[in-house]
Enzyme design. Structure first.
Site, PDB file in Angstrom:
ATOM      1  N   GLN A 184       0.896  -1.164   0.000  1.00  0.00           N
ATOM      2  CA  GLN A 184       0.000   0.000   0.000  1.00  0.00           C
ATOM      3  C   GLN A 184       0.934   1.214   0.000  1.00  0.00           C
ATOM      4  O   GLN A 184       1.467   1.583   1.039  1.00  0.00           O
ATOM      5  CB  GLN A 184      -0.935  -0.023   1.215  1.00  0.00           C
ATOM      6  CG  GLN A 184      -1.720   1.276   1.435  1.00  0.00           C
ATOM      7  CD  GLN A 184      -2.550   1.708   0.229  1.00  0.00           C
ATOM      8  OE1 GLN A 184      -3.207   0.895  -0.415  1.00  0.00           O
ATOM      9  NE2 GLN A 184      -2.490   2.988  -0.104  1.00  0.00           N
ATOM     10  N   GLU A 236      -9.153  13.069  -4.775  1.00  0.00           N
ATOM     11  CA  GLU A 236     -10.264  12.427  -4.067  1.00  0.00           C
ATOM     12  C   GLU A 236     -11.600  13.154  -4.246  1.00  0.00           C
ATOM     13  O   GLU A 236     -12.656  12.521  -4.289  1.00  0.00           O
ATOM     14  CB  GLU A 236      -9.922  12.268  -2.585  1.00  0.00           C
ATOM     15  CG  GLU A 236      -8.695  11.396  -2.315  1.00  0.00           C
ATOM     16  CD  GLU A 236      -8.806   9.976  -2.865  1.00  0.00           C
ATOM     17  OE1 GLU A 236      -9.918   9.515  -3.165  1.00  0.00           O
ATOM     18  OE2 GLU A 236      -7.743   9.323  -2.990  1.00  0.00           O
ATOM     19  N   HIS A 273     -10.882   6.931 -10.362  1.00  0.00           N
ATOM     20  CA  HIS A 273      -9.496   7.409 -10.264  1.00  0.00           C
ATOM     21  C   HIS A 273      -8.713   7.173 -11.559  1.00  0.00           C
ATOM     22  O   HIS A 273      -7.665   7.795 -11.767  1.00  0.00           O
ATOM     23  CB  HIS A 273      -8.757   6.704  -9.122  1.00  0.00           C
ATOM     24  CG  HIS A 273      -8.938   7.335  -7.772  1.00  0.00           C
ATOM     25  ND1 HIS A 273      -8.635   8.656  -7.523  1.00  0.00           N
ATOM     26  CD2 HIS A 273      -9.353   6.819  -6.582  1.00  0.00           C
ATOM     27  CE1 HIS A 273      -8.857   8.926  -6.230  1.00  0.00           C
ATOM     28  NE2 HIS A 273      -9.308   7.826  -5.650  1.00  0.00           N
ATOM     29  N   TYR A 317     -12.574  14.668   0.231  1.00  0.00           N
ATOM     30  CA  TYR A 317     -13.571  13.869  -0.496  1.00  0.00           C
ATOM     31  C   TYR A 317     -14.885  14.643  -0.641  1.00  0.00           C
ATOM     32  O   TYR A 317     -15.387  14.851  -1.732  1.00  0.00           O
ATOM     33  CB  TYR A 317     -13.874  12.565   0.246  1.00  0.00           C
ATOM     34  CG  TYR A 317     -12.772  11.540   0.249  1.00  0.00           C
ATOM     35  CD1 TYR A 317     -11.711  11.637   1.140  1.00  0.00           C
ATOM     36  CD2 TYR A 317     -12.787  10.448  -0.617  1.00  0.00           C
ATOM     37  CE1 TYR A 317     -10.693  10.679   1.163  1.00  0.00           C
ATOM     38  CE2 TYR A 317     -11.773   9.482  -0.600  1.00  0.00           C
ATOM     39  CZ  TYR A 317     -10.737   9.606   0.291  1.00  0.00           C
ATOM     40  OH  TYR A 317      -9.733   8.670   0.313  1.00  0.00           O
ATOM     41  N   ASP A 335      -0.556  11.748   5.317  1.00  0.00           N
ATOM     42  CA  ASP A 335      -1.782  10.973   5.493  1.00  0.00           C
ATOM     43  C   ASP A 335      -2.788  11.732   6.354  1.00  0.00           C
ATOM     44  O   ASP A 335      -3.874  11.245   6.609  1.00  0.00           O
ATOM     45  CB  ASP A 335      -1.481   9.623   6.156  1.00  0.00           C
ATOM     46  CG  ASP A 335      -0.985   8.600   5.137  1.00  0.00           C
ATOM     47  OD1 ASP A 335      -1.296   8.757   3.952  1.00  0.00           O
ATOM     48  OD2 ASP A 335      -0.276   7.660   5.541  1.00  0.00           O
ATOM     49  N   GLN A 354       0.376   4.566  -1.236  1.00  0.00           N
ATOM     50  CA  GLN A 354      -0.093   5.915  -0.948  1.00  0.00           C
ATOM     51  C   GLN A 354      -0.164   6.123   0.565  1.00  0.00           C
ATOM     52  O   GLN A 354      -0.568   5.185   1.257  1.00  0.00           O
ATOM     53  CB  GLN A 354      -1.485   6.140  -1.553  1.00  0.00           C
ATOM     54  CG  GLN A 354      -1.830   7.606  -1.667  1.00  0.00           C
ATOM     55  CD  GLN A 354      -3.221   7.879  -2.264  1.00  0.00           C
ATOM     56  OE1 GLN A 354      -4.019   6.960  -2.444  1.00  0.00           O
ATOM     57  NE2 GLN A 354      -3.502   9.113  -2.550  1.00  0.00           N
ATOM     58  N   GLY A 384     -10.382   0.914   2.171  1.00  0.00           N
ATOM     59  CA  GLY A 384     -11.495   0.337   1.431  1.00  0.00           C
ATOM     60  C   GLY A 384     -11.018  -0.105   0.068  1.00  0.00           C
ATOM     61  O   GLY A 384     -11.241  -1.242  -0.359  1.00  0.00           O
ATOM     62  N   GLY A 385     -10.350   0.811  -0.595  1.00  0.00           N
ATOM     63  CA  GLY A 385      -9.837   0.486  -1.912  1.00  0.00           C
ATOM     64  C   GLY A 385      -8.646   1.357  -2.233  1.00  0.00           C
ATOM     65  O   GLY A 385      -8.430   2.392  -1.610  1.00  0.00           O
ATOM     66  N   HIS A 387     -15.726   4.303  -7.302  1.00  0.00           N
ATOM     67  CA  HIS A 387     -14.732   5.271  -6.829  1.00  0.00           C
ATOM     68  C   HIS A 387     -13.332   4.941  -7.373  1.00  0.00           C
ATOM     69  O   HIS A 387     -12.689   5.785  -7.995  1.00  0.00           O
ATOM     70  CB  HIS A 387     -14.729   5.292  -5.295  1.00  0.00           C
ATOM     71  CG  HIS A 387     -13.746   6.250  -4.706  1.00  0.00           C
ATOM     72  ND1 HIS A 387     -14.107   7.501  -4.265  1.00  0.00           N
ATOM     73  CD2 HIS A 387     -12.413   6.147  -4.498  1.00  0.00           C
ATOM     74  CE1 HIS A 387     -13.035   8.125  -3.818  1.00  0.00           C
ATOM     75  NE2 HIS A 387     -11.989   7.325  -3.936  1.00  0.00           N
ATOM     76  N   GLU A 388     -12.890   3.729  -7.141  1.00  0.00           N
ATOM     77  CA  GLU A 388     -11.519   3.390  -7.555  1.00  0.00           C
ATOM     78  C   GLU A 388     -11.383   3.438  -9.074  1.00  0.00           C
ATOM     79  O   GLU A 388     -10.358   3.858  -9.611  1.00  0.00           O
ATOM     80  CB  GLU A 388     -11.095   2.025  -6.998  1.00  0.00           C
ATOM     81  CG  GLU A 388     -11.201   1.867  -5.476  1.00  0.00           C
ATOM     82  CD  GLU A 388     -10.591   3.007  -4.669  1.00  0.00           C
ATOM     83  OE1 GLU A 388      -9.703   3.708  -5.184  1.00  0.00           O
ATOM     84  OE2 GLU A 388     -11.030   3.213  -3.513  1.00  0.00           O
ATOM     85  N   GLU A 392      -6.554   2.705  -5.826  1.00  0.00           N
ATOM     86  CA  GLU A 392      -6.704   2.776  -7.270  1.00  0.00           C
ATOM     87  C   GLU A 392      -5.447   2.410  -8.048  1.00  0.00           C
ATOM     88  O   GLU A 392      -5.095   3.091  -9.012  1.00  0.00           O
ATOM     89  CB  GLU A 392      -7.153   4.185  -7.636  1.00  0.00           C
ATOM     90  CG  GLU A 392      -6.140   5.323  -7.344  1.00  0.00           C
ATOM     91  CD  GLU A 392      -6.207   5.916  -5.941  1.00  0.00           C
ATOM     92  OE1 GLU A 392      -6.619   5.203  -5.008  1.00  0.00           O
ATOM     93  OE2 GLU A 392      -5.841   7.097  -5.786  1.00  0.00           O
ATOM     94  N   ASN A 393      -4.740   1.357  -7.642  1.00  0.00           N
ATOM     95  CA  ASN A 393      -3.534   0.989  -8.367  1.00  0.00           C
ATOM     96  C   ASN A 393      -3.885   0.744  -9.834  1.00  0.00           C
ATOM     97  O   ASN A 393      -4.820   0.010 -10.133  1.00  0.00           O
ATOM     98  CB  ASN A 393      -2.905  -0.241  -7.718  1.00  0.00           C
ATOM     99  CG  ASN A 393      -2.480   0.057  -6.292  1.00  0.00           C
ATOM    100  OD1 ASN A 393      -1.902   1.104  -6.022  1.00  0.00           O
ATOM    101  ND2 ASN A 393      -2.813  -0.835  -5.362  1.00  0.00           N
ATOM    102  N   ARG A 429      -9.450  -3.118   8.342  1.00  0.00           N
ATOM    103  CA  ARG A 429      -9.664  -1.880   7.580  1.00  0.00           C
ATOM    104  C   ARG A 429      -9.816  -0.729   8.562  1.00  0.00           C
ATOM    105  O   ARG A 429     -10.722  -0.707   9.391  1.00  0.00           O
ATOM    106  CB  ARG A 429     -10.914  -2.015   6.701  1.00  0.00           C
ATOM    107  CG  ARG A 429     -11.195  -0.797   5.876  1.00  0.00           C
ATOM    108  CD  ARG A 429     -12.409  -1.034   5.005  1.00  0.00           C
ATOM    109  NE  ARG A 429     -12.848   0.181   4.375  1.00  0.00           N
ATOM    110  CZ  ARG A 429     -14.019   0.327   3.755  1.00  0.00           C
ATOM    111  NH1 ARG A 429     -14.854  -0.707   3.693  1.00  0.00           N
ATOM    112  NH2 ARG A 429     -14.337   1.469   3.216  1.00  0.00           N
TER     113      ARG A 429
END
Ligand code: BES
Ligand code: ZN
Length: 646
Positions: A176, A355, A336, A419, A411, A178, A305-306, A332-333, A308-309, A593
């Site tokens: 992960q 976002e 992106h 958002y 972060d 980001q 949650g997700g 959402h993803e 966007e790779n 999560r």
């Protein structure tokens, strides 16, 4: 709904603020002082205070990875080769971001094609930024190669033992990256301002499937030897890898699902609308430019949650609830792929460009596929959250374009701001200009800035030229500035009403006033969003008997739905409804999560008995948590144990 991202990030920001001198580099500070107006902000936006790299001197154009996945050592090891563009004629150093990485050797390619050893220095670790790696390159080598391995504690990786997976047979690992965790598994110019293409050759145990944010072939032989190519330039935070016992199921000829074998069919059913979502987004915003769109369903410890790779969205299994009620996550993803991956913020201070735009597009996809009622319910839920959050949130975190130095940890942005306020601003523009003008504007914006990383000021310039000036008399520059640079939500914000939520409000009120439970034939048709709204509107605390009555009727305790659980358990804890404690502890142990578990932890730590339960549960669950979740829980517990400050 994004409460937890906020809380822990704030906690992280506070904690980090102590360790890192909050002052940005001198040149940032100087520009900052001058940057009061929108145009003044342009200068500061060029500096990314979360990276040591100096991309104005030399830039990574391409990255070639050669990596081995070692589950026993919990380590990625190998080399990264950078193709460089030396733009500053005087530059002779390549500065990279790393965190907890062991650098074994650095070599550079000479003009005659031979490779020479280069000297390098790895600085002590800064808690937020990691270890600065300075490589001396007096010859300004066109290519430089770093041989390295990661630490088992790499903040951007999680290593799972077989017991922590669904199949219980094979180990699992995933990244992960980001915001700034890519540097914990690849030495990089870890700033979204730098975009690069990449290739990777990865070896793993033979029966392990390896996937990356690149050209995954659904038919690839599973032989422990994999090659990847990402021919489109991406920022470092979109670098991703996962390895484990993974199976593939197609959704359409360009979309599909990867998951553990026992999960893949359920996931493909839940995400069956993915190609339809792609078609909607394409109709609105132009072609999907990344070829395949696959979704990788991770074990429940995935901290978000997700993510966007590119070409391979990473997703939490907690949205697979059987009725597609949480698939806006995929919308959402996927969104992106335009807002974020195609047009990227140039520093995390401009997160709303990713976002906020994405939440807006997500909502348009939801509206197109599931109707206006569904889209409006989502809007109301997040705006109510924003209203609650803004009661206490530092005004500096309520502006879309954050000022330099606002966050010690990238972060730490307020998710309601980036958002919800971000999306709300675009809904405001949409309403003023009408979809017939606003949709083509956004499509052209994505086209115009495709494969670029931009600061907020670029958007403003573009909007002024292509909306404000083109359609005069609809929005003033002052309104634009207010949305972007001032705290709070302007009065000009469009209001959304939801008749279905009005019915839920009435049902809740009737129950609170008279104890009459909502009728079964009504609640039988309630979606997750209606249940969420039912709980969101409850008073801070209820009587334990009231919770028992709700529980008896609706079985909230033990719910498999994480969105409901993340609201029910905190309410139960606040209200002293201890019958739910065991299930609450089970939930926050099973799921990692962050957004779902943090509200319960935050509530538990407020009383001595709750704190004990939180600590006991964390002690058992922590081995299964991702470093990001672990850090947040640790900070929440530590803060609760501190003597109150006056
Ligand atoms: N890019 C984000 C996740 C992220 C943001 C990771 C900031 C690290 C730092 C992703 O697209 C996202 O927004 N995920 C949301 C889900 C979405 C449906 C709102 C999440 O994880 O909750
Ligand atoms: Zn997002």
């Amino acid at each position: 709904m994004r409460y937890s991202i906020l809380t822990l990030c704030l906690a992280a920001a506070l904690a980090a603020g102590c360790s890192r001198d909050a002052a940005p580099p001198a040149d940032t500070a100087n520009k900052d002082a001058a940057a009061v107006t929108a145009s003044g902000q342009k200068a500061v936006a060029e500096v990314d205070e979360y990276s040591y790299s100096e991309p104005h001197k030399v830039r990574i154009e391409d990255l070639a990875l050669e990596l081995k996945v070692d589950f026993d050592k919990k380590e990625l090891g190998g080399s990264a080769t950078y193709t460089l563009d030396w733009t500053d004629p005087k530059a002779t150093q390549l500065i990279l971001d790393t965190r907890d990485i062991t650098v074994e050797k650095v070599v550079g390619e000479r003009a005659d094609g031979k490779w020479e050893d280069l000297t390098f220095a790895l600085a002590d670790k800064d808690k937020v930024l990691g270890n600065k790696l300075t490589i001396e390159s007096p010859q300004r080598n066109a290519r430089i190669r770093v041989t390295y391995h990661t630490s088992p504690e790499a903040s951007g990786l999680q290593w799972l033992t077989p017991e922590m997976t669904q199949g219980k047979k094979s180990p699992f690992m995933f990244s992960q990256s980001q915001q700034i965790h890519a540097r914990s598994w690849v030495p990089l110019q870890d700033t979204p301002r730098v975009r690069f293409t990449y290739t990777a050759h990865v070896t793993s145990p033979q029966d392990t499937m390896v996937l990356m944010s690149a050209d995954n072939d659904p038919k690839a032989a599973r032989d422990g030897d994999y090659s990847f190519k990402m021919p489109q330039k991406i920022p470092s935070y979109l670098l991703a890898i996962a390895a484990g016992d993974l199976a593939f199921q197609p959704i359409s000829d360009r979309a599909g699902v990867w998951a553990e074998p026992g999960m893949v069919k359920k996931a493909a059913d839940e995400f069956a609308d993915t190609d339809k979502m792609m078609q909607t987004a394409e109709r609105l915003y132009g072609p999907y430019r990344w070829e395949r769109y696959d979704i990788l369903v991770l074990p429940p410890s995935f901290p978000y949650g997700g993510m966007e790779n590119p070409r391979l969205t990473f997703a939490t299994p907690t949205v697979i609830v059987g009725d597609k009620s949480l698939v806006s996550l995929v919308a959402h993803e996927l969104a992106h792929s335009w807002s974020g991956n195609l047009v990227t913020f140039s520093t995390p201070k401009d997160s709303w460009l990713n976002e906020g735009f994405t939440s807006y597009v997500e909502n348009r996809i939801v509206e197109d596929l599931y109707g206006k009622e569904a889209a409006d319910m989502e809007k109301v839920i997040s705006r109510n959250e924003l209203a609650a959050e803004y009661k206490e949130l530092d005004p500096k975190l309520q502006v879309l374009a954050l000022r330099p130095g606002t966050l010690s940890d990238p972060d730490g942005a307020s998710s309601s701001t980036v958002y919800t306020k971000g999306a709300w601003f675009l809904q405001f523009l949409e309403e003023r200009y009408g979809r017939e003008a606003f949709d083509p504007f956004l499509k052209e914006y994505f086209n115009h800035f495709a494969f670029q990383s931009i600061p907020t000021t670029k958007f403003i310039e573009y909007a002024k030229a292509n909306l404000l000036a083109k359609y005069p008399g609809k929005v003033t520059e002052a309104e634009l500035d207010q949305w972007i640079y001032e705290p709070g939500v302007p009065d000009s914000a469009p209001k959304t009403v939801s008749p279905r939520f009005d019915a839920v409000d009435a049902a809740r009120k009737a129950w609170l006033d008279t104890g009459t439970l909502p009728a079964g034939d009504a609640t039988a048709k309630w979606s997750t969003q209606e249940w969420v709204h039912f709980l969101d509107g409850m008073p801070q605390v209820l009587k334990p008997e009231q919770l028992a009555a709700l529980d008896q009727a609706f079985h909230f305790t033990g719910t498999p739905n994480g969105e409901i659980a993340q609201r029910w358990y905190p309410l139960a804890v606040r209200s002293g409804y201890t019958q739910a404690n065991a299930a609450a502890a089970e939930f926050i142990s099973r799921v990692g999560r962050r957004k779902l578990v943090m509200p319960t932890y935050s509530e538990l730590v407020k009383t001595p008995a709750g704190l004990k339960l939180a600590e006991d549960t964390f002690a058992k669950a922590r081995a299964g948590y991702h470093p990001i979740t672990t850090q947040s829980v640790e900070e929440t517990i530590a803060k609760a144990k501190q003597p109150a400050k006056s």
